[in-house]
Design a protein around this motif. Sequence first.
Motif, PDB file in Angstrom:
ATOM      1  N   VAL A  88     -42.731 -16.928  53.838  1.00  0.00           N
ATOM      2  CA  VAL A  88     -42.158 -17.522  52.632  1.00  0.00           C
ATOM      3  C   VAL A  88     -40.998 -16.681  52.090  1.00  0.00           C
ATOM      4  CG1 VAL A  88     -43.467 -16.563  50.665  1.00  0.00           C
ATOM      5  CG2 VAL A  88     -42.923 -18.980  50.737  1.00  0.00           C
ATOM      6  N   SER A  89     -41.022 -15.360  52.260  1.00  0.00           N
ATOM      7  CA  SER A  89     -39.958 -14.521  51.721  1.00  0.00           C
ATOM      8  C   SER A  89     -38.799 -14.344  52.690  1.00  0.00           C
ATOM      9  CB  SER A  89     -40.510 -13.147  51.335  1.00  0.00           C
ATOM     10  OG  SER A  89     -40.898 -12.433  52.497  1.00  0.00           O
ATOM     11  N   ASN A  90     -39.061 -14.570  53.961  1.00  0.00           N
ATOM     12  CA  ASN A  90     -38.027 -14.410  54.978  1.00  0.00           C
ATOM     13  C   ASN A  90     -37.141 -15.645  54.992  1.00  0.00           C
ATOM     14  OD1 ASN A  90     -36.538 -13.824  57.209  1.00  0.00           O
ATOM     15  ND2 ASN A  90     -38.216 -13.978  58.657  1.00  0.00           N
ATOM     16  N   HIS A  91     -35.872 -15.408  55.009  1.00  0.00           N
ATOM     17  CA  HIS A  91     -34.964 -16.542  55.106  1.00  0.00           C
ATOM     18  C   HIS A  91     -34.715 -16.877  56.565  1.00  0.00           C
ATOM     19  CE1 HIS A  91     -34.575 -16.773  50.854  1.00  0.00           C
ATOM     20  NE2 HIS A  91     -34.272 -15.505  50.804  1.00  0.00           N
ATOM     21  N   SER A  92     -35.598 -16.399  57.388  1.00  0.00           N
ATOM     22  CA  SER A  92     -35.764 -16.832  58.768  1.00  0.00           C
ATOM     23  C   SER A  92     -34.510 -16.757  59.613  1.00  0.00           C
ATOM     24  CB  SER A  92     -36.316 -18.260  58.790  1.00  0.00           C
ATOM     25  OG  SER A  92     -37.510 -18.296  58.100  1.00  0.00           O
ATOM     26  N   SER A  93     -33.994 -15.581  59.707  1.00  0.00           N
ATOM     27  CA  SER A  93     -32.884 -15.430  60.629  1.00  0.00           C
ATOM     28  C   SER A  93     -33.413 -15.423  62.055  1.00  0.00           C
ATOM     29  CB  SER A  93     -32.128 -14.121  60.351  1.00  0.00           C
ATOM     30  OG  SER A  93     -32.919 -13.013  60.710  1.00  0.00           O
ATOM     31  N   GLN A  94     -32.566 -15.807  62.968  1.00  0.00           N
ATOM     32  CA  GLN A  94     -32.970 -15.850  64.370  1.00  0.00           C
ATOM     33  C   GLN A  94     -33.329 -14.453  64.855  1.00  0.00           C
ATOM     34  OE1 GLN A  94     -30.293 -17.901  66.949  1.00  0.00           O
ATOM     35  NE2 GLN A  94     -31.303 -17.187  68.780  1.00  0.00           N
ATOM     36  N   ALA A  95     -32.585 -13.428  64.412  1.00  0.00           N
ATOM     37  CA  ALA A  95     -32.853 -12.057  64.852  1.00  0.00           C
ATOM     38  C   ALA A  95     -34.251 -11.610  64.428  1.00  0.00           C
ATOM     39  CB  ALA A  95     -31.801 -11.103  64.286  1.00  0.00           C
ATOM     40  N   THR A  96     -34.661 -11.944  63.204  1.00  0.00           N
ATOM     41  CA  THR A  96     -35.991 -11.580  62.733  1.00  0.00           C
ATOM     42  C   THR A  96     -37.063 -12.269  63.549  1.00  0.00           C
ATOM     43  OG1 THR A  96     -35.135 -11.275  60.508  1.00  0.00           O
ATOM     44  CG2 THR A  96     -37.502 -11.504  60.725  1.00  0.00           C
ATOM     45  N   ALA A  97     -36.892 -13.529  63.835  1.00  0.00           N
ATOM     46  CA  ALA A  97     -37.864 -14.273  64.631  1.00  0.00           C
ATOM     47  C   ALA A  97     -37.970 -13.695  66.032  1.00  0.00           C
ATOM     48  CB  ALA A  97     -37.484 -15.742  64.689  1.00  0.00           C
ATOM     49  N   GLU A  98     -36.847 -13.323  66.615  1.00  0.00           N
ATOM     50  CA  GLU A  98     -36.867 -12.766  67.966  1.00  0.00           C
ATOM     51  C   GLU A  98     -37.533 -11.400  68.003  1.00  0.00           C
ATOM     52  OE1 GLU A  98     -32.847 -12.963  69.401  1.00  0.00           O
ATOM     53  OE2 GLU A  98     -32.929 -15.148  69.612  1.00  0.00           O
ATOM     54  N   GLN A  99     -37.449 -10.636  66.901  1.00  0.00           N
ATOM     55  CA  GLN A  99     -38.082  -9.325  66.848  1.00  0.00           C
ATOM     56  C   GLN A  99     -39.594  -9.437  66.705  1.00  0.00           C
ATOM     57  OE1 GLN A  99     -36.160  -7.428  63.569  1.00  0.00           O
ATOM     58  NE2 GLN A  99     -34.263  -7.087  64.676  1.00  0.00           N
ATOM     59  N   THR A 100     -40.079 -10.421  65.976  1.00  0.00           N
ATOM     60  CA  THR A 100     -41.513 -10.524  65.727  1.00  0.00           C
ATOM     61  C   THR A 100     -42.247 -11.379  66.740  1.00  0.00           C
ATOM     62  OG1 THR A 100     -41.171 -12.356  64.201  1.00  0.00           O
ATOM     63  CG2 THR A 100     -41.302 -10.143  63.240  1.00  0.00           C
ATOM     64  N   ALA A 101     -41.615 -12.371  67.289  1.00  0.00           N
ATOM     65  CA  ALA A 101     -42.290 -13.300  68.201  1.00  0.00           C
ATOM     66  C   ALA A 101     -42.085 -12.861  69.650  1.00  0.00           C
ATOM     67  CB  ALA A 101     -41.795 -14.718  67.985  1.00  0.00           C
ATOM     68  N   ASN A 175     -41.217 -23.402  55.242  1.00  0.00           N
ATOM     69  CA  ASN A 175     -41.768 -22.050  55.149  1.00  0.00           C
ATOM     70  C   ASN A 175     -42.906 -21.990  54.140  1.00  0.00           C
ATOM     71  OD1 ASN A 175     -39.969 -21.181  57.042  1.00  0.00           O
ATOM     72  ND2 ASN A 175     -38.722 -19.979  55.646  1.00  0.00           N
ATOM     73  N   LEU A 176     -42.728 -22.679  53.014  1.00  0.00           N
ATOM     74  CA  LEU A 176     -43.775 -22.697  51.998  1.00  0.00           C
ATOM     75  C   LEU A 176     -45.044 -23.353  52.534  1.00  0.00           C
ATOM     76  CD1 LEU A 176     -44.677 -22.150  49.084  1.00  0.00           C
ATOM     77  CD2 LEU A 176     -43.743 -24.385  48.476  1.00  0.00           C
ATOM     78  N   VAL A 177     -44.913 -24.468  53.227  1.00  0.00           N
ATOM     79  CA  VAL A 177     -46.081 -25.160  53.788  1.00  0.00           C
ATOM     80  C   VAL A 177     -46.780 -24.275  54.826  1.00  0.00           C
ATOM     81  CG1 VAL A 177     -46.816 -27.132  55.195  1.00  0.00           C
ATOM     82  CG2 VAL A 177     -45.270 -27.479  53.271  1.00  0.00           C
ATOM     83  N   MET A 178     -46.003 -23.656  55.722  1.00  0.00           N
ATOM     84  CA  MET A 178     -46.614 -22.773  56.731  1.00  0.00           C
ATOM     85  C   MET A 178     -47.304 -21.585  56.075  1.00  0.00           C
ATOM     86  SD  MET A 178     -44.025 -22.854  59.999  1.00  0.00           S
ATOM     87  CE  MET A 178     -42.450 -22.918  59.154  1.00  0.00           C
ATOM     88  N   ALA A 179     -46.680 -21.014  55.062  1.00  0.00           N
ATOM     89  CA  ALA A 179     -47.294 -19.890  54.353  1.00  0.00           C
ATOM     90  C   ALA A 179     -48.572 -20.319  53.644  1.00  0.00           C
ATOM     91  CB  ALA A 179     -46.297 -19.302  53.351  1.00  0.00           C
ATOM     92  N   LEU A 180     -48.552 -21.508  53.030  1.00  0.00           N
ATOM     93  CA  LEU A 180     -49.758 -22.007  52.359  1.00  0.00           C
ATOM     94  C   LEU A 180     -50.896 -22.254  53.353  1.00  0.00           C
ATOM     95  CD1 LEU A 180     -48.225 -24.408  49.689  1.00  0.00           C
ATOM     96  CD2 LEU A 180     -49.377 -22.219  49.296  1.00  0.00           C
ATOM     97  N   PHE A 181     -50.577 -22.769  54.552  1.00  0.00           N
ATOM     98  CA  PHE A 181     -51.608 -22.945  55.587  1.00  0.00           C
ATOM     99  C   PHE A 181     -52.233 -21.604  55.962  1.00  0.00           C
ATOM    100  CE2 PHE A 181     -49.919 -27.196  57.156  1.00  0.00           C
ATOM    101  CZ  PHE A 181     -51.080 -27.889  56.841  1.00  0.00           C
ATOM    102  N   LEU A 182     -51.396 -20.588  56.118  1.00  0.00           N
ATOM    103  CA  LEU A 182     -51.927 -19.264  56.456  1.00  0.00           C
ATOM    104  C   LEU A 182     -52.768 -18.694  55.319  1.00  0.00           C
ATOM    105  CD1 LEU A 182     -49.044 -17.487  58.387  1.00  0.00           C
ATOM    106  CD2 LEU A 182     -51.313 -18.075  59.227  1.00  0.00           C
TER     107      LEU A 182
END
Length: 191
Positions: A88-101, A175-182
């Motif tokens: 929810v706080s990440n503005h989901s840059s591609q670089a961040t996603a590639e680092q974590t996933a 992002n909010l929906v995914m965060a709420l599911f988690l």
Amino acid sequence: MDTTSFLFYCMIATFTPGPTNIMILSTVKNAGARQAMTFSYGATIGFGLLLVVSAALNSMLMAVMPKVITILQIIGSAYMVYLAYKIVSNHSSQATAEQTATFRFGVLLQFLNPKTVLFALTVIPAFIIPSYSGFAAVSVHIAAITLIGFSAFLTWVLFGSVLRTFLQKHQKFANLVMALFLAYAAVMIWT
């Protein structure tokens, strides 16, 4: 063994939303299907390893299961809330996603994911051990469960790929929906 119950249990446990599936969906949205597949391969290996560990240590784990489950609930819930916060706080840059996933994170997440751990701790003693005692039979069932898990991960990658444009267009809401599911999953561990 009641094969129908076994298959329903495996399908429900692997295809329903959980930390791994939400992470896959988030990765597809932010970094694309290729990166999500890399993560999914790692998650599949981790899932299979977790099932092997569960089968190998089944009797010992049953003796200490209440302690293990409590520890996993604490660690897993905290980690799921952390992931929800990051989504929810990440503005989901591609670089961040590639680092974590990554592949490695996919493997590791299976051992931190309370849903996966509790599934592995229950499916082996509930369905496999009472009906099969041979190494070959147990191994075949573990391979089948792992294949079902991979199918679930692949389904989430496909689902994310189909909805990627929509998810990117409505990024804050997604992002909010995914965060709420988690967060919901983290709370449900304690009920």
